[in-house]
Design a protein around this motif. Structure first.
Motif, PDB file in Angstrom:
ATOM      1  N   ILE A 295      -7.733  -6.967   2.874  1.00  0.00           N
ATOM      2  CA  ILE A 295      -7.943  -5.670   3.538  1.00  0.00           C
ATOM      3  C   ILE A 295      -7.951  -4.547   2.493  1.00  0.00           C
ATOM      4  CG2 ILE A 295      -6.880  -3.994   5.108  1.00  0.00           C
ATOM      5  CD1 ILE A 295      -6.005  -6.485   6.815  1.00  0.00           C
ATOM      6  N   MET A 296      -7.045  -4.624   1.518  1.00  0.00           N
ATOM      7  CA  MET A 296      -6.991  -3.598   0.467  1.00  0.00           C
ATOM      8  C   MET A 296      -8.258  -3.607  -0.392  1.00  0.00           C
ATOM      9  SD  MET A 296      -3.047  -3.646  -0.805  1.00  0.00           S
ATOM     10  CE  MET A 296      -1.939  -4.579   0.229  1.00  0.00           C
ATOM     11  N   ILE A 297      -8.713  -4.796  -0.766  1.00  0.00           N
ATOM     12  CA  ILE A 297      -9.940  -4.906  -1.564  1.00  0.00           C
ATOM     13  C   ILE A 297     -11.132  -4.415  -0.747  1.00  0.00           C
ATOM     14  CG2 ILE A 297     -11.557  -6.516  -2.683  1.00  0.00           C
ATOM     15  CD1 ILE A 297      -9.070  -6.021  -4.324  1.00  0.00           C
TER      16      ILE A 297
ATOM     17  N   LEU B 262      -5.024  -0.206  -7.171  1.00  0.00           N
ATOM     18  CA  LEU B 262      -6.245  -0.236  -6.358  1.00  0.00           C
ATOM     19  C   LEU B 262      -7.170   0.928  -6.718  1.00  0.00           C
ATOM     20  CD1 LEU B 262      -4.590  -1.277  -3.000  1.00  0.00           C
ATOM     21  CD2 LEU B 262      -6.176  -2.666  -4.348  1.00  0.00           C
ATOM     22  N   LEU B 263      -6.588   2.100  -6.968  1.00  0.00           N
ATOM     23  CA  LEU B 263      -7.404   3.251  -7.369  1.00  0.00           C
ATOM     24  C   LEU B 263      -8.043   3.004  -8.733  1.00  0.00           C
ATOM     25  CD1 LEU B 263      -8.434   6.060  -6.670  1.00  0.00           C
ATOM     26  CD2 LEU B 263      -6.397   7.000  -7.767  1.00  0.00           C
ATOM     27  N   ASN B 264      -7.313   2.376  -9.650  1.00  0.00           N
ATOM     28  CA  ASN B 264      -7.882   2.051 -10.961  1.00  0.00           C
ATOM     29  C   ASN B 264      -9.041   1.072 -10.832  1.00  0.00           C
ATOM     30  OD1 ASN B 264      -6.151   3.740 -12.344  1.00  0.00           O
ATOM     31  ND2 ASN B 264      -4.771   2.121 -13.002  1.00  0.00           N
ATOM     32  N   LEU B 265      -8.905   0.112  -9.925  1.00  0.00           N
ATOM     33  CA  LEU B 265      -9.992  -0.831  -9.659  1.00  0.00           C
ATOM     34  C   LEU B 265     -11.230  -0.073  -9.180  1.00  0.00           C
ATOM     35  CD1 LEU B 265     -11.190  -3.680  -8.986  1.00  0.00           C
ATOM     36  CD2 LEU B 265     -10.000  -3.509  -6.797  1.00  0.00           C
ATOM     37  N   GLN B 266     -11.027   0.830  -8.238  1.00  0.00           N
ATOM     38  CA  GLN B 266     -12.125   1.641  -7.706  1.00  0.00           C
ATOM     39  C   GLN B 266     -12.723   2.532  -8.793  1.00  0.00           C
ATOM     40  OE1 GLN B 266     -11.494   3.370  -3.790  1.00  0.00           O
ATOM     41  NE2 GLN B 266     -12.212   5.348  -4.545  1.00  0.00           N
ATOM     42  N   ASP B 267     -11.858   3.212  -9.535  1.00  0.00           N
ATOM     43  CA  ASP B 267     -12.331   4.114 -10.587  1.00  0.00           C
ATOM     44  C   ASP B 267     -13.088   3.362 -11.679  1.00  0.00           C
ATOM     45  OD1 ASP B 267     -11.229   6.263  -9.254  1.00  0.00           O
ATOM     46  OD2 ASP B 267      -9.539   6.517 -10.627  1.00  0.00           O
ATOM     47  N   ASP B 268     -12.659   2.147 -11.982  1.00  0.00           N
ATOM     48  CA  ASP B 268     -13.317   1.355 -13.022  1.00  0.00           C
ATOM     49  C   ASP B 268     -14.777   1.086 -12.655  1.00  0.00           C
ATOM     50  OD1 ASP B 268     -13.027  -0.079 -15.574  1.00  0.00           O
ATOM     51  OD2 ASP B 268     -13.353  -1.875 -14.374  1.00  0.00           O
ATOM     52  N   ALA B 269     -15.021   0.742 -11.408  1.00  0.00           N
ATOM     53  CA  ALA B 269     -16.408   0.510 -10.965  1.00  0.00           C
ATOM     54  C   ALA B 269     -17.192   1.822 -10.965  1.00  0.00           C
ATOM     55  CB  ALA B 269     -16.424  -0.131  -9.583  1.00  0.00           C
ATOM     56  N   ALA B 270     -16.554   2.910 -10.541  1.00  0.00           N
ATOM     57  CA  ALA B 270     -17.226   4.220 -10.545  1.00  0.00           C
ATOM     58  C   ALA B 270     -17.566   4.649 -11.972  1.00  0.00           C
ATOM     59  CB  ALA B 270     -16.354   5.267  -9.861  1.00  0.00           C
ATOM     60  N   ILE B 271     -16.675   4.348 -12.914  1.00  0.00           N
ATOM     61  CA  ILE B 271     -16.934   4.674 -14.324  1.00  0.00           C
ATOM     62  C   ILE B 271     -18.157   3.908 -14.829  1.00  0.00           C
ATOM     63  CG2 ILE B 271     -16.022   4.343 -16.667  1.00  0.00           C
ATOM     64  CD1 ILE B 271     -13.229   5.102 -15.444  1.00  0.00           C
TER      65      ILE B 271
ATOM     66  N   PRO C  27       0.805  -1.227   0.000  1.00  0.00           N
ATOM     67  CA  PRO C  27       0.000   0.000   0.000  1.00  0.00           C
ATOM     68  C   PRO C  27       0.841   1.282   0.000  1.00  0.00           C
ATOM     69  CG  PRO C  27      -0.312  -1.247   2.048  1.00  0.00           C
ATOM     70  CD  PRO C  27       0.550  -2.070   1.149  1.00  0.00           C
ATOM     71  N   GLU C  28       2.101   1.170   0.408  1.00  0.00           N
ATOM     72  CA  GLU C  28       2.984   2.340   0.407  1.00  0.00           C
ATOM     73  C   GLU C  28       3.596   2.584  -0.976  1.00  0.00           C
ATOM     74  OE1 GLU C  28       3.159   4.214   3.202  1.00  0.00           O
ATOM     75  OE2 GLU C  28       1.728   2.755   3.995  1.00  0.00           O
TER      76      GLU C  28
END
Length: 192
Positions: free
Chosen positions: A91-93, A39-48, A30-31
């Motif tokens: 935890i990250m997911i 992880l941000l791309n995974l999140q953004d993909d669902a938001a898109i 995570p650092e």
């Protein structure tokens, strides 16, 4: 051609699984900037995907009923329990899933009830206060209300996160930031 045939598939189980497979194969820290970006791309993909459903609704390519069905389907895919052996990756997911919760509910609220009147920053502060009082249902409700404003085009000042103590509300606001970005520029995040 029916309405369903005329509109693209907004999201799929396969797409989500492709992300999970990639994350499972990666050495994530995570650092590390690349890990954080993945992880941000995974999140953004669902938001898109949610942004595309909302755009299709606003452009009258789909109706409210179909929009709600699509939002719920995406929510069910993304929030399903993930079976990783690596506890850190779980935890990250979970963090990504947590951030996206208000995105799904705000989109559904927007479709069914419209835009909630009020100021985004006031909703976020009220959510932080509710979280401090351990009333997480109320906190989520306020963030969802803020989310309807984001969908309506009101800008979300991400600096609000700096004003509030780190916790669920901060994660939820992070999800709204992904939604705002997706609505501004709904480009597909490449999985590769």
């Amino acid at each position: 051609m029916t309405e369903d045939e005329a509109v693209e598939t907004f999201y799929s189980e396969e797409r989500w699984q492709n992300w999970l497979t990639r994350i499972e194969a990666e050495e994530l820290d995570p650092e590390n900037e690349e890990s954080a970006r993945l992880l941000l791309n995974l999140q953004d993909d669902a938001a898109i995907a949610i942004a595309k459903v909302l755009t299709a609704l606003m452009e009258d390519r789909i109706g409210e009923e179909r929009a709600v069905e699509e939002i719920r389907m995406i929510r069910d895919i993304v929030l399903a329990e993930v079976a990783f052996e690596d506890e850190d990756k779980l935890i990250m997911i979970d963090g990504v899933q947590t951030s996206l919760i208000p995105v799904f509910y705000a989109a559904e609220e927007y479709v069914i009830g419209g835009v909630v009147e009020g100021d985004i920053s006031e909703f976020i502060r009220a959510a932080a206060d509710a979280e401090a009082d351990e009333d997480l249902d109320a906190a989520l409700g306020y963030v969802v209300q803020a989310g309807t404003r984001v969908i309506d085009g009101e800008p979300l000042d991400i600096e609000l996160i700096e004003e509030i103590e780190y916790g669920l509300v901060a994660e939820w606001v992070n999800g709204l930031d992904s939604l705002q970005t997706a609505l501004d520029d709904p480009e597909v995040v490449e999985e590769d």
